[in-house]
Design a protein around this motif. Structure first.
Motif, PDB file in Angstrom:
ATOM      1  N   GLU A  89     -14.740   9.164 -13.911  1.00  0.00           N
ATOM      2  CA  GLU A  89     -13.750   9.557 -12.913  1.00  0.00           C
ATOM      3  C   GLU A  89     -12.342   9.494 -13.517  1.00  0.00           C
ATOM      4  OE1 GLU A  89     -17.413   8.381 -10.815  1.00  0.00           O
ATOM      5  OE2 GLU A  89     -16.238   7.478 -12.425  1.00  0.00           O
ATOM      6  N   GLY A  90     -12.051   8.398 -14.222  1.00  0.00           N
ATOM      7  CA  GLY A  90     -10.750   8.259 -14.860  1.00  0.00           C
ATOM      8  C   GLY A  90     -10.564   9.244 -16.001  1.00  0.00           C
ATOM      9  N   GLN A  91     -11.633   9.516 -16.727  1.00  0.00           N
ATOM     10  CA  GLN A  91     -11.563  10.480 -17.819  1.00  0.00           C
ATOM     11  C   GLN A  91     -11.218  11.863 -17.290  1.00  0.00           C
ATOM     12  OE1 GLN A  91     -14.025  13.036 -18.384  1.00  0.00           O
ATOM     13  NE2 GLN A  91     -13.104  13.775 -20.281  1.00  0.00           N
ATOM     14  N   ALA A  92     -11.849  12.271 -16.185  1.00  0.00           N
ATOM     15  CA  ALA A  92     -11.572  13.591 -15.611  1.00  0.00           C
ATOM     16  C   ALA A  92     -10.105  13.699 -15.195  1.00  0.00           C
ATOM     17  CB  ALA A  92     -12.482  13.835 -14.411  1.00  0.00           C
ATOM     18  N   ARG A  93      -9.596  12.654 -14.588  1.00  0.00           N
ATOM     19  CA  ARG A  93      -8.188  12.658 -14.171  1.00  0.00           C
ATOM     20  C   ARG A  93      -7.253  12.772 -15.374  1.00  0.00           C
ATOM     21  NH1 ARG A  93      -3.956   8.983 -13.445  1.00  0.00           N
ATOM     22  NH2 ARG A  93      -2.654   9.372 -11.601  1.00  0.00           N
ATOM     23  N   SER A  94      -7.522  11.992 -16.417  1.00  0.00           N
ATOM     24  CA  SER A  94      -6.657  12.017 -17.592  1.00  0.00           C
ATOM     25  C   SER A  94      -6.695  13.371 -18.295  1.00  0.00           C
ATOM     26  CB  SER A  94      -7.081  10.915 -18.570  1.00  0.00           C
ATOM     27  OG  SER A  94      -6.884   9.640 -18.006  1.00  0.00           O
ATOM     28  N   ALA A  95      -7.882  13.969 -18.376  1.00  0.00           N
ATOM     29  CA  ALA A  95      -8.002  15.262 -19.040  1.00  0.00           C
ATOM     30  C   ALA A  95      -7.287  16.356 -18.253  1.00  0.00           C
ATOM     31  CB  ALA A  95      -9.477  15.613 -19.230  1.00  0.00           C
ATOM     32  N   ALA A  96      -7.430  16.329 -16.938  1.00  0.00           N
ATOM     33  CA  ALA A  96      -6.814  17.377 -16.112  1.00  0.00           C
ATOM     34  C   ALA A  96      -5.295  17.276 -16.108  1.00  0.00           C
ATOM     35  CB  ALA A  96      -7.340  17.301 -14.682  1.00  0.00           C
ATOM     36  N   ARG A  97      -4.771  16.062 -16.242  1.00  0.00           N
ATOM     37  CA  ARG A  97      -3.324  15.848 -16.144  1.00  0.00           C
ATOM     38  C   ARG A  97      -2.639  15.750 -17.502  1.00  0.00           C
ATOM     39  NH1 ARG A  97      -1.461  12.924 -11.410  1.00  0.00           N
ATOM     40  NH2 ARG A  97      -0.334  11.531 -12.819  1.00  0.00           N
ATOM     41  N   GLY A  98      -3.415  15.659 -18.589  1.00  0.00           N
ATOM     42  CA  GLY A  98      -2.837  15.443 -19.908  1.00  0.00           C
ATOM     43  C   GLY A  98      -1.853  16.532 -20.305  1.00  0.00           C
ATOM     44  N   ALA A  99      -0.760  16.140 -20.950  1.00  0.00           N
ATOM     45  CA  ALA A  99       0.318  17.085 -21.260  1.00  0.00           C
ATOM     46  C   ALA A  99      -0.099  18.154 -22.250  1.00  0.00           C
ATOM     47  CB  ALA A  99       1.521  16.321 -21.805  1.00  0.00           C
ATOM     48  N   VAL A 100      -1.059  17.844 -23.144  1.00  0.00           N
ATOM     49  CA  VAL A 100      -1.486  18.862 -24.104  1.00  0.00           C
ATOM     50  C   VAL A 100      -2.886  19.381 -23.790  1.00  0.00           C
ATOM     51  CG1 VAL A 100      -0.045  17.940 -25.935  1.00  0.00           C
ATOM     52  CG2 VAL A 100      -2.393  17.150 -25.732  1.00  0.00           C
ATOM     53  N   ALA A 101      -3.403  19.063 -22.609  1.00  0.00           N
ATOM     54  CA  ALA A 101      -4.716  19.580 -22.214  1.00  0.00           C
ATOM     55  C   ALA A 101      -4.574  20.307 -20.882  1.00  0.00           C
ATOM     56  CB  ALA A 101      -5.732  18.442 -22.145  1.00  0.00           C
ATOM     57  N   GLY A 102      -4.939  19.652 -19.780  1.00  0.00           N
ATOM     58  CA  GLY A 102      -4.897  20.345 -18.497  1.00  0.00           C
ATOM     59  C   GLY A 102      -3.502  20.563 -17.942  1.00  0.00           C
ATOM     60  N   ASN A 103      -2.627  19.552 -18.118  1.00  0.00           N
ATOM     61  CA  ASN A 103      -1.246  19.630 -17.651  1.00  0.00           C
ATOM     62  C   ASN A 103      -1.151  19.924 -16.161  1.00  0.00           C
ATOM     63  OD1 ASN A 103       1.441  19.278 -18.307  1.00  0.00           O
ATOM     64  ND2 ASN A 103       1.796  21.439 -18.724  1.00  0.00           N
ATOM     65  N   GLY A 104      -2.087  19.391 -15.388  1.00  0.00           N
ATOM     66  CA  GLY A 104      -2.130  19.689 -13.967  1.00  0.00           C
ATOM     67  C   GLY A 104      -1.304  18.737 -13.125  1.00  0.00           C
ATOM     68  N   GLU A 105      -0.741  19.249 -12.059  1.00  0.00           N
ATOM     69  CA  GLU A 105      -0.047  18.446 -11.055  1.00  0.00           C
ATOM     70  C   GLU A 105      -0.966  18.322  -9.842  1.00  0.00           C
ATOM     71  OE1 GLU A 105       2.741  16.900 -11.333  1.00  0.00           O
ATOM     72  OE2 GLU A 105       3.411  17.714 -13.256  1.00  0.00           O
ATOM     73  N   ASP A 106      -1.136  17.100  -9.336  1.00  0.00           N
ATOM     74  CA  ASP A 106      -2.109  16.859  -8.276  1.00  0.00           C
ATOM     75  C   ASP A 106      -1.891  17.760  -7.072  1.00  0.00           C
ATOM     76  OD1 ASP A 106      -3.169  14.957  -9.900  1.00  0.00           O
ATOM     77  OD2 ASP A 106      -2.572  13.228  -8.679  1.00  0.00           O
ATOM     78  N   ASP A 107      -0.640  17.851  -6.585  1.00  0.00           N
ATOM     79  CA  ASP A 107      -0.397  18.602  -5.361  1.00  0.00           C
ATOM     80  C   ASP A 107      -0.660  20.095  -5.559  1.00  0.00           C
ATOM     81  OD1 ASP A 107       1.755  18.866  -7.054  1.00  0.00           O
ATOM     82  OD2 ASP A 107       3.285  18.546  -5.517  1.00  0.00           O
ATOM     83  N   LEU A 108      -0.356  20.607  -6.748  1.00  0.00           N
ATOM     84  CA  LEU A 108      -0.586  22.023  -7.010  1.00  0.00           C
ATOM     85  C   LEU A 108      -2.081  22.320  -7.085  1.00  0.00           C
ATOM     86  CD1 LEU A 108       0.547  24.816  -7.650  1.00  0.00           C
ATOM     87  CD2 LEU A 108       0.691  24.148 -10.058  1.00  0.00           C
ATOM     88  N   MET A 109      -2.831  21.453  -7.748  1.00  0.00           N
ATOM     89  CA  MET A 109      -4.280  21.670  -7.838  1.00  0.00           C
ATOM     90  C   MET A 109      -4.931  21.545  -6.462  1.00  0.00           C
ATOM     91  SD  MET A 109      -5.304  19.905 -11.519  1.00  0.00           S
ATOM     92  CE  MET A 109      -4.538  18.301 -11.225  1.00  0.00           C
ATOM     93  N   GLU A 110      -4.485  20.580  -5.671  1.00  0.00           N
ATOM     94  CA  GLU A 110      -5.023  20.437  -4.313  1.00  0.00           C
ATOM     95  C   GLU A 110      -4.712  21.675  -3.484  1.00  0.00           C
ATOM     96  OE1 GLU A 110      -5.061  15.600  -3.605  1.00  0.00           O
ATOM     97  OE2 GLU A 110      -3.327  16.777  -2.938  1.00  0.00           O
ATOM     98  N   ALA A 111      -3.528  22.239  -3.638  1.00  0.00           N
ATOM     99  CA  ALA A 111      -3.158  23.427  -2.865  1.00  0.00           C
ATOM    100  C   ALA A 111      -4.076  24.598  -3.215  1.00  0.00           C
ATOM    101  CB  ALA A 111      -1.701  23.793  -3.128  1.00  0.00           C
ATOM    102  N   ARG A 112      -4.373  24.771  -4.509  1.00  0.00           N
ATOM    103  CA  ARG A 112      -5.272  25.861  -4.897  1.00  0.00           C
ATOM    104  C   ARG A 112      -6.655  25.688  -4.267  1.00  0.00           C
ATOM    105  NH1 ARG A 112      -3.968  24.929 -10.611  1.00  0.00           N
ATOM    106  NH2 ARG A 112      -2.059  26.072 -11.153  1.00  0.00           N
ATOM    107  N   LEU A 113      -7.174  24.459  -4.324  1.00  0.00           N
ATOM    108  CA  LEU A 113      -8.503  24.202  -3.763  1.00  0.00           C
ATOM    109  C   LEU A 113      -8.503  24.400  -2.246  1.00  0.00           C
ATOM    110  CD1 LEU A 113      -9.501  20.977  -5.773  1.00  0.00           C
ATOM    111  CD2 LEU A 113     -10.123  23.352  -6.266  1.00  0.00           C
ATOM    112  N   ALA A 114      -7.401  24.071  -1.597  1.00  0.00           N
ATOM    113  CA  ALA A 114      -7.325  24.181  -0.141  1.00  0.00           C
ATOM    114  C   ALA A 114      -7.387  25.629   0.330  1.00  0.00           C
ATOM    115  CB  ALA A 114      -6.052  23.514   0.370  1.00  0.00           C
ATOM    116  N   PHE A 115      -7.038  26.577  -0.534  1.00  0.00           N
ATOM    117  CA  PHE A 115      -7.086  27.988  -0.171  1.00  0.00           C
ATOM    118  C   PHE A 115      -8.460  28.609  -0.393  1.00  0.00           C
ATOM    119  CE2 PHE A 115      -2.435  27.800  -0.311  1.00  0.00           C
ATOM    120  CZ  PHE A 115      -2.112  28.586   0.785  1.00  0.00           C
ATOM    121  N   VAL A 116      -9.452  27.786  -0.745  1.00  0.00           N
ATOM    122  CA  VAL A 116     -10.815  28.279  -0.983  1.00  0.00           C
ATOM    123  C   VAL A 116     -11.713  27.758   0.140  1.00  0.00           C
ATOM    124  CG1 VAL A 116     -12.755  28.344  -2.577  1.00  0.00           C
ATOM    125  CG2 VAL A 116     -10.415  28.249  -3.474  1.00  0.00           C
ATOM    126  N   PRO A 117     -12.149  28.616   1.056  1.00  0.00           N
ATOM    127  CA  PRO A 117     -12.970  28.151   2.188  1.00  0.00           C
ATOM    128  C   PRO A 117     -14.212  27.385   1.750  1.00  0.00           C
ATOM    129  CG  PRO A 117     -12.225  30.393   2.566  1.00  0.00           C
ATOM    130  CD  PRO A 117     -11.832  30.055   1.169  1.00  0.00           C
TER     131      PRO A 117
END
Length: 375
Positions: free
Chosen positions: A120-148
């Protein structure tokens, strides 16, 4: 100390007894894999695994909507990538080799320097890592929220009104816990099937447990003690040749709190030092599992060793030298293996992989179109 003595005695007796004893060598320090554990707060269910598989291949769980987990963990490339250094977020490169996620369910320390303690922690670190996923939590949640389809699945599985990214990580971790291989020739042999290994592989096991001394660090069901060592892996030439890699590496040195002197002059990966800031940990990395390595070349934290035969040659000559040579493990010494022993050892290492684990990429649900305003 008792474990090492037991292994040495077993190996010695096998060599004295001749081929008959060697055929049935099963060191106590090794074992077959049992089914993977799952944490009590994230039990594995079919629905959660199915959701996690979609999210693993879905670029929505990234910073730029284009870098899913599967970008660096391709099923057809050993659930890693077969390049020395992993891919990075657009405009960067990574600085380490991509490890396979097959059997990652058994690790207590994820990443090369043990930065995460759970999938669980590995997935979070990979998705948010600056040279890997570089994801922001609120932005990723917003994308998922638009998928029924995702809204429905997250509500049914986790009770979320709208998808929460922390539960996306839990679903992906559940999926990764299904990517295990417990029926390799080695596992079958350790469970009592004397014919599961060839005669050459049995001789290789004897070298592994004896003269090769591999079992000192590569032991247990996972064939990893999960400890940290500097084994003398040379620095990657990418830092000298690729300007983008140089920039990325400097950023990592800066971001992880290196000293000014290290930031300006270091040309090699400090490894565990990034986490501990102890000079004695420079150049140390967690012992990787030897399972599934038939498909996960190249090897080492920076991908500088191409094949399993090359790995054996590396250890046989007592490793090489890196920038942190003062920390090189005393366990790494020339082995004096014969050409036949090297071939036998490679054959045994190949017995630690079963058939390649492949799967078709799941259908990724799309964001629902916005309603057209009525005139």
């Amino acid at each position: 100390m008792l474990m090492k003595s037991t292994v040495s005695v077993v190996a010695l007796l096998a060599s004295l007894a001749g081929p008959a004893m060697a055929e049935n060598l099963r060191p106590d320090a090794l074992a077959p894999l049992d089914p993977p554990p799952a944490p009590a707060d994230n039990p594995t269910t079919a629905a959660k695994v199915a959701l996690g598989a979609k999210l693993f291949f879905d670029p929505k769980v990234s910073g730029n909507n284009g870098m899913p987990c599967s970008a660096c963990h391709l099923p057809e490339a050993g659930w890693a990538i077969q390049d020395p250094i992993s891919f990075g977020y657009p405009g960067t490169t990574h600085w380490r080799n991509s490890q396979t996620i097959v059997n990652s369910a058994y690790y207590g320390k994820l990443f090369w320097a043990g930065a995460s303690k759970s999938l669980e922690g590995q997935a979070r670190s990979a998705a948010r890592g600056a040279v890997a996923g570089n994801g922001e939590d609120d932005l990723m949640e917003a994308r998922l929220a638009f998928v029924p389809e995702y809204r429905k699945a997250f509500r049914e599985i986790f009770g979320d009104e709208y998808p929460l990214i922390r539960n996306a990580y839990r679903a992906m971790a559940a999926f990764q816990r299904t990517l295990v291989q417990t029926d390799t020739p080695f596992d079958n042999y350790m469970r009592g099937d004397d014919d599961a290994l060839s005669e050459q592989q049995k001789r290789g096991l004897e070298v592994f447990a004896g003269k090769g001394n591999c079992i000192t660090c590569h032991n247990g069901p996972l064939l990893s003690d999960e400890a940290y060592y500097n084994i003398g892996v040379p620095p990657s030439p990418i830092w000298e040749e690729d300007p983008l890699a140089q920039i990325t590496f400097r950023f990592e040195l800066y971001a992880k709190g290196s000293t000014e002197e290290m930031y300006r002059h270091t040309k090699d990966d400090p490894g565990l030092y990034f986490r501990t800031k102890q000079k004695a940990d420079k150049g140390k990395f967690r012992t990787p599992s030897l399972r599934y390595t038939k498909y996960t070349y190249p090897f080492m934290h920076n991908g500088t060793i191409e094949t399993l035969a090359d790995v054996v040659e590396f250890y046989d000559r007592g490793g090489d030298t890196n920038e942190f040579a003062a920390n090189k493990s005393k366990l790494i010494q020339p082995l004096g293996l014969t050409s036949g022993e090297k071939e036998d050892l490679v054959a045994f290492l190949e017995s630690l992989s079963g058939p390649e684990i492949l799967m078709e990429e799941p259908d990724i649900p799309e964001i629902a179109p916005l309603p057209v305003a009525q005139q």
